[in-house]
Design an enzyme around this catalytic site. Structure first.
Site, PDB file in Angstrom:
ATOM      1  N   THR A 165       7.353   5.137  10.422  1.00  0.00           N
ATOM      2  CA  THR A 165       6.770   5.129  11.764  1.00  0.00           C
ATOM      3  C   THR A 165       5.362   4.545  11.776  1.00  0.00           C
ATOM      4  OG1 THR A 165       5.799   7.309  11.441  1.00  0.00           O
ATOM      5  CG2 THR A 165       8.046   7.244  12.333  1.00  0.00           C
ATOM      6  N   ASP A 176      -1.886   2.283  -4.633  1.00  0.00           N
ATOM      7  CA  ASP A 176      -1.073   1.930  -5.805  1.00  0.00           C
ATOM      8  C   ASP A 176      -1.869   1.084  -6.790  1.00  0.00           C
ATOM      9  OD1 ASP A 176       0.987   3.263  -4.637  1.00  0.00           O
ATOM     10  OD2 ASP A 176       2.197   1.490  -4.185  1.00  0.00           O
TER      11      ASP A 176
END
Ligand code: URA
Length: 212
Positions: free
Chosen positions: A107, A206
């Site tokens: 979303t 990351d």
């Protein structure tokens, strides 16, 4: 809301290395810290000071010290943590509060999962650390959180900004009666369909800490 894109050759140089997909995590972390220290120099241009006098070996000199209450630095977990060292290097006496926010990759909506901040932020200048201003959802929520607690002025430091996120901030923060500014190294082209900044630098969390 004021947007400051800092035009400086050292910032552009470090950002280019940060974008490079071949840059490994240790180098990425070091470059992030260095870049944040440079951005923080601009971001703290309006930091409040109080007059003081010091005695030099020769005479009394007028000077300044950081005013009270101390500035509050708020890294947004997880990726904002990679910016903290670079910020406290410039403002070692600032206090640090934490806000954990997560972006739903479907979303693209942000939710708060952790918070360690003073209840009362009246009179506090807050410096929010969030590397990627993408859709703007996380930063709008974080700013709302700080405003609800009485923050006096808010400066966000972002490595990169997307035009879509900038427009969202302009729209959602239009009615706010405290100063809000964003200091960044670059305004990139757009967001892709997955909400990543293009050309960007990929997933900042990351690249700082690995895919966990
Ligand atoms: N968050 C990231 O880490 N990278 C992006 O490009 C967008 C959001």
């Amino acid at each position: 809301m004021q947007m400051h894109v800092i035009d400086h050759p050292l910032i552009a140089h470090k950002l280019t290395a940060l974008r490079d997909e071949r840059t490994d995590s240790p180098t990425f972390r070091r470059l992030t810290e260095e870049l944040v220290t440079l951005l923080a120099y601009e971001a703290t241009r309006e930091v409040r000071t109080a007059p003081v006098q010091v005695t030099t070996p020769v005479a009394v000199a007028d000077g300044v010290k950081l005013a009270s209450p101390k500035p509050l630095i708020v890294p947004i977990l997880r990726a904002g943590l990679g910016m903290l060292e670079g910020m406290v290097r410039l403002l070692p006496t600032a206090e640090v509060g934490f806000l954990g926010m997560l972006r739903d990759e479907e979303t693209l909506l942000a939710s708060t999962y952790a918070e360690r901040l003073p209840q009362d932020l009246s009179g506090r200048q807050c410096y929010v650390l969030d590397p990627m201003l993408a859709t703007g959802g996380t930063l709008v929520d974080a700013i709302g959180f700080l405003v609800d607690r009485g923050a006096d002025s808010i400066t966000a430091i972002c490595l990169l900004v997307a035009p879509e996120g900038c427009a969202r901030l302009e729209r959602d923060l239009a009615g706010l009666d405290i100063p809000v500014s964003v200091v960044t190294a670059a305004m990139d082209d757009k967001l892709n369909e997955r909400g990543y900044i293009v050309p960007g630098l990929g997933d900042a969390g990351d690249r700082l800490y690995g895919v966990v």
